[in-house]
Design an enzyme around this catalytic site. Structure first.
Site, PDB file in Angstrom:
ATOM      1  N   LYS B  62       1.171  -1.299  -0.379  1.00  0.00           N
ATOM      2  CA  LYS B  62       0.289  -0.123  -0.114  1.00  0.00           C
ATOM      3  C   LYS B  62       0.793   1.500  -0.179  1.00  0.00           C
ATOM      4  O   LYS B  62       1.639   1.589   0.505  1.00  0.00           O
ATOM      5  CB  LYS B  62      -0.895  -0.062   1.553  1.00  0.00           C
ATOM      6  CG  LYS B  62      -1.880   0.877   1.304  1.00  0.00           C
ATOM      7  CD  LYS B  62      -2.578   1.372   2.268  1.00  0.00           C
ATOM      8  CE  LYS B  62      -4.077   2.234   3.055  1.00  0.00           C
ATOM      9  NZ  LYS B  62      -4.911   1.915   4.001  1.00  0.00           N
ATOM     10  N   SER B 137      -9.897   2.196   2.639  1.00  0.00           N
ATOM     11  CA  SER B 137      -8.779   2.767   1.784  1.00  0.00           C
ATOM     12  C   SER B 137      -7.731   2.377   1.193  1.00  0.00           C
ATOM     13  O   SER B 137      -6.960   1.940   0.018  1.00  0.00           O
ATOM     14  CB  SER B 137      -7.903   3.974   2.770  1.00  0.00           C
ATOM     15  OG  SER B 137      -6.908   3.518   3.944  1.00  0.00           O
ATOM     16  N   SER B 162      -9.688   0.114   6.855  1.00  0.00           N
ATOM     17  CA  SER B 162      -9.750  -0.222   5.645  1.00  0.00           C
ATOM     18  C   SER B 162      -9.098  -0.854   4.803  1.00  0.00           C
ATOM     19  O   SER B 162      -8.637  -1.167   3.649  1.00  0.00           O
ATOM     20  CB  SER B 162      -8.466   1.523   5.405  1.00  0.00           C
ATOM     21  OG  SER B 162      -8.853   1.954   5.527  1.00  0.00           O
TER      22      SER B 162
END
Lengths: 472, 459
Positions: B62, B137, B162
């Site tokens: 990420k 996210s 997330s």
């Protein structure tokens, strides 16, 4: 100046002399390292970097708290103090807010007790270097992050000071306490900085920020008193504001108005855990507590039969001076003579050269030669006073210095000179015998001349009295 | 080409597969996936790997997690072009075991979103239906995991859901470990007291395998737990396991069809020998408010450092410091970031601080205590992962910020409490995946993981 009711409180920031920085492992004292070379992602505030607590700095905070008679909190927190300023790499400072290491202490200064509000540890911001001017006038600013993250202890007092002079005395006391604790290096540049708050006759509080040097603190506050009483005379209102002290002009100037309490939006630093200071931990630190200046002054006074005020002068000059005194006494057992020469002459010479005993060429083993020579009348006091200066200059053994000058008169030499004077000044000698005091003055004057002032008047008077008495 | 992680590792171990040739193929396939679904912010052209138990295994990271030598932006223009000088501990742990970093995955700016639509770079599209969101996210991480036609596991990160949200929306498995289990060193902070690095995989085995590599104490993160990693792939039976079903997680706001799928999953658990019982977690209702106040209070201080001085976006320096950093921040941050900075600053200001920030901390403690009491009686708690299936982009556009925040109602409580939780696919509604979340007590990842494995096996 009419009587004003003055209230002063100060915040003192002290750089702690730990090996590494407050929240990373960079060296805390980079010396003259190239700017920004002593940095890492943590103290530069790089994204993703995380702080780690320097346990030594916390321990130093506890030591300071104990020395200032504070209560040590058992669970302490670190917080973020958020404001935008170019010297803050993260635009917040990691400090302590809700529960600092220590609270509610005091320092006794004669009859006055100065309250200590709190002692906490935090990180020093980066150093700003103003180009072509100062904070109010510089064209541009350079940032050196070598200083970013150096551990600081902040010591906050209650508004208990009644005069600038008292603040200065307090700072001198405080800095020697810190030095005795071994947490602070007074030789380091900018290692102690003061923010002073002053209000007069119940008026608004004015803060003077970031003053270095005890003398400057006193001067800045004195200037403020003059400025504020001037304003009062002209019926102007003193406004709450932050001011800057210009050390060259010895004046303060407005930095910014403070319409309300600054809002730093404190939150607990979520990267750092609560620090538990267990009773056992605190008492183990207490056990390591070194002798503090107050205690040492008392001990010196008792142990060496010294006047307490003289002991204080030695002790509050700094730990190295008191150490120097005690080592010297061990080498040559005349505490009274040694302390006298330290307080009255050695300190003056060092001050004049802008040196501290620790970075001077003066050593106990050579220094005691001087005292010993005086004691044994190998040299006169008058000459010794001159000798101190060249000794401090060169560090050369006083005995050698005295030989080099070849002006050392022994007591015997002086007796010889005086008896010659008696013979050569028959008239005056007779008058003296007849009890004329003016004759004594004349003969002493002659003797001083001939001994090149190496003998002192009292000594000569004694010899004259003795010799004249004998001859009758 | 082999697509399963387990088979791939065996092939590499037995020497039947050349890792370098394979890496080349992975890059090509990733480019194709990028064109279709845009899960990446940065693709690594020449990925490399060392030796270790997951030698040559493609790993995506990420973009909020620092990778040495690879651009890391946390999905924000304000960090455009920033190449970190160090690897996050989680990344170096994955590399130590032989993991091969193939790229940085798309996300809501600094993690500020539930749908990966608050993106300064690409918006990932759901491989099950490209008109729909991947969730956020960690949307890019889940998107790539769902779309990859090669073995791959994602390093993801969760603050308030997330990992769970995108895993549920894309039909992948997301593990959010206990706070402190995986070092946060090198994670670009959103809300430090809640940020956790975890994994997303196609299977429970995949996600658990990588979690074993990432976990463990790290002295660089003061909130890292001094607890050794374990083999999370050693699933056991769930016979006799005590399962709590919090009724608040099936309330009105939850799509009935989603709830129904999850209930049928619970029946499967019972048939496998678990004992299930309905329970109540009354603090659930207070989760969203206290979560957002805490998160944005912390975030607004974390984001203060981005001022165009040392890294990321820079401009010609004119005027004073204030006008310079204001100009950088005005153009560098997206709308949601600005909203959270302003709200977060407000919530911690003197005069409001006690009413918001401090109160939120108190509620959080109550939520933690409520879970702790529950785990005295139950091994795991089971609930829907998300109240809805992946919404379409046009539906998301119509959501007010408050409505969007309310989508986190089921994920916020376990995230605030820092308890481990796993989202595992449980069924489908309208051909879109539905996720079930399994929560366990602090450092009892293995309990949540074995329930997830049992659900997966019984599909």
């Amino acid at each position: 100046m009419a009587e004003h009711k003055i209230m002063i409180g100060i915040e003192t920031h002290v750089q702690l002399n730990t090996k590494s920085k407050m929240f990373c492992s960079d060296r805390s004292e980079p010396g003259d390292a190239e700017p920004n070379s002593n940095t890492c992602p943590v103290c530069l505030g790089f994204p993703g970097s995380k702080p780690r607590i320097n346990r030594k700095a916390v321990e130093y905070g506890i030591l300071i708290g104990i020395a200032l008679n504070c209560r040590i909190n058992s669970n302490v927190f670190f917080s973020r103090k958020a404001y935008f300023y170019p010297d803050l790499s993260k635009n917040f400072q990691i400090t302590q807010y809700e529960i600092p290491i220590a609270e509610e202490g005091y320092v006794q200064m004669g009859d006055d007790r100065i309250g200590i509000t709190r002692v906490h540890v935090e990180e020093d911001p980066a150093r700003l270097i103003y180009q072509n001017g100062d904070i109010t006038s510089a064209e541009s600013v350079l940032i050196d992050y070598n200083r970013a993250g150096v551990p600081l202890a902040e010591i906050v007092t209650e508004p208990d000071f009644k005069s600038p002079k008292q603040v200065r005395n307090f700072l001198e006391r405080l800095s020697s306490v810190l030095e005795y604790l071994g947490v602070y290096d007074p030789a380091r540049e900018m290692s102690l900085r003061v923010d002073a708050n002053i209000s007069m006759d119940g008026g608004e509080r004015v803060e003077i920020k970031n003053i270095t040097g005890f003398e400057s603190v006193e001067k800045a506050l004195n200037y403020e008193i003059v400025r504020q009483s001037g304003m009062r005379r002209m019926a102007a209102t003193v406004q709450r504001e932050t001011r800057h002290f210009n050390a060259e002009l010895k004046t303060t100037s407005a930095l910014r108005k403070k319409e309300y309490e600054e809002d730093y939006g404190y939150i607990f630093d979520p990267d750092l855990p609560m620090v538990t200071l267990s009773e056992a931990h605190v008492s183990s630190i207490k056990a390591k507590m070194p002798e503090l200046p107050e205690q040492r002054a008392e001990r010196l006074s008792k142990e060496y039969g010294m006047d307490i005020s003289r002991a204080c002068v030695i002790v509050y000059n700094g730990k190295p001076m008191a150490d120097f005194f005690e080592t010297s006494v061990k080498l040559y057992n005349n505490p009274d003579g040694i302390s006298n020469w330290i307080v009255n002459y050695l300190m003056k010479s060092l001050n004049w050269r802008g040196e501290r005993i620790s970075n001077s060429k003066v050593r106990p083993n050579t220094f005691v030669e001087l005292v010993e020579m005086v004691d044994k009348n190998e040299i006169t006091e008058r000459y010794a006073k001159e000798l101190v200066k060249s000794y401090v200059d060169t560090g050369t053994s006083p005995r050698k210095l005295a030989e080099g000058e070849k002006v050392v008169l022994t007591e015997k030499d002086i007796v010889k000179i005086v008896s010659d004077i008696i013979v050569n000044n028959k008239k005056a000698s007779d008058e003296l015998k007849a009890g004329k005091k003016e004759a004594m003055q004349f003969l002493i004057g002659e003797a001083l001349k001939q001994t090149k002032r190496q003998a002192n008047p009292n000594e000569i008077r004694e010899i004259l009295t003795k010799l004249i008495g004998k001859s009758t | 080409m082999i697509t399963g992680v387990k088979e791939y590792i065996e092939e590499v171990r037995s020497g039947n597969l050349n890792v370098d040739d394979f890496a080349h193929e992975v890059v090509e396939r990733s480019k194709t996936i990028q064109k279709k679904y845009s899960p990446f912010i940065t693709l690594v052209e020449h990925p490399t790997s060392g030796n270790g138990r997951i030698k040559g295994l493609p790993i995506s990271v990420k973009d909020s997690i620092c990778t040495k030598g690879i651009m890391t932006t946390a999905g924000s223009k304000i960090l455009d072009g920033y190449v970190p000088p160090f690897d996050a501990t989680s990344v170096s742990n994955a590399k130590r075991d032989g993991g091969m970093v193939i790229g940085k995955t798309a996300m809501d700016e600094f993690g500020f979103g539930t749908f990966s639509t608050n993106c300064a770079y690409s918006i990932p599209r759901n491989p099950h239906d490209t008109s729909r969101s991947c969730g956020g996210s960690s949307g890019g991480a889940a998107c790539l995991t769902a779309a990859a036609d090669f073995p791959h596991i994602a390093i993801a990160q969760s603050t308030g859901g997330s990992i769970t949200a995108p895993a549920a929306f894309t039909g992948t498995v997301g593990i959010t470990p206990t706070y402190g289990r995986v070092s946060r060193y090198g994670l670009i902070d959103y809300s430090n007291s809640m940020d956790k690095i975890g994994t997303i995989g196609k299977t429970v085995y995949d996600a658990a395998l990588l979690l074993s590599s990432l976990s463990g104490y790290d002295r660089l993160d003061s909130t890292s737990a001094e607890i050794a990693s374990e083999d999370f792939t050693a699933f056991g039976s769930i016979k006799g396991l005590r399962v709590g079903i919090p009724k608040e997680y099936f309330s009105e706001g939850v799509d009935k069809r989603v709830a129904k799928e999850v209930r049928s999953g619970i029946e499967r658990l019972e048939s496998l020998g678990a004992s299930c019982e309905e329970v109540s977690l009354p603090m659930t209702d207070y989760g969203i408010a206290s979560y957002y106040i805490t998160a944005i209070s912390e975030a607004s201080t974390n984001l203060a450092r981005y001022c165009g001085l040392r890294y990321g976006m820079q401009k010609e320096i004119t005027g004073d410091f204030e006008s310079y950093f204001s100009s950088i921040r005005s153009t560098g941050f997206g709308q949601e970031a600005k909203r959270r900075i302003i709200l977060g600053t407000y919530a911690r200001m003197a005069g409001f601080r006690d009413a918001y920030y401090i109160k939120a901390l108190r509620i959080r403690t109550k939520i933690i205590n409520e879970f702790a009491a529950m785990f005295k009686k139950f091994d795991v708690l089971v609930a829907p992962s998300m109240p809805i299936i992946a919404p379409t982009f046009s539906e998301i556009e119509k959501l007010s910020p408050i409505k969007a925040y309310s989508m986190d109602i089921l994920t916020v409580p376990p995230n605030m409490a820092g308890i481990p939780h796993v989202s595992v696919p449980i069924g489908k509604v309208d051909s879109m995946p539905v996720g079930m979340q399994i929560m366990a007590a602090h450092f009892k990842e293995s309990d949540a993981i074995r329930v997830a494995a049992a659900v997966e096996g019984a599909r």
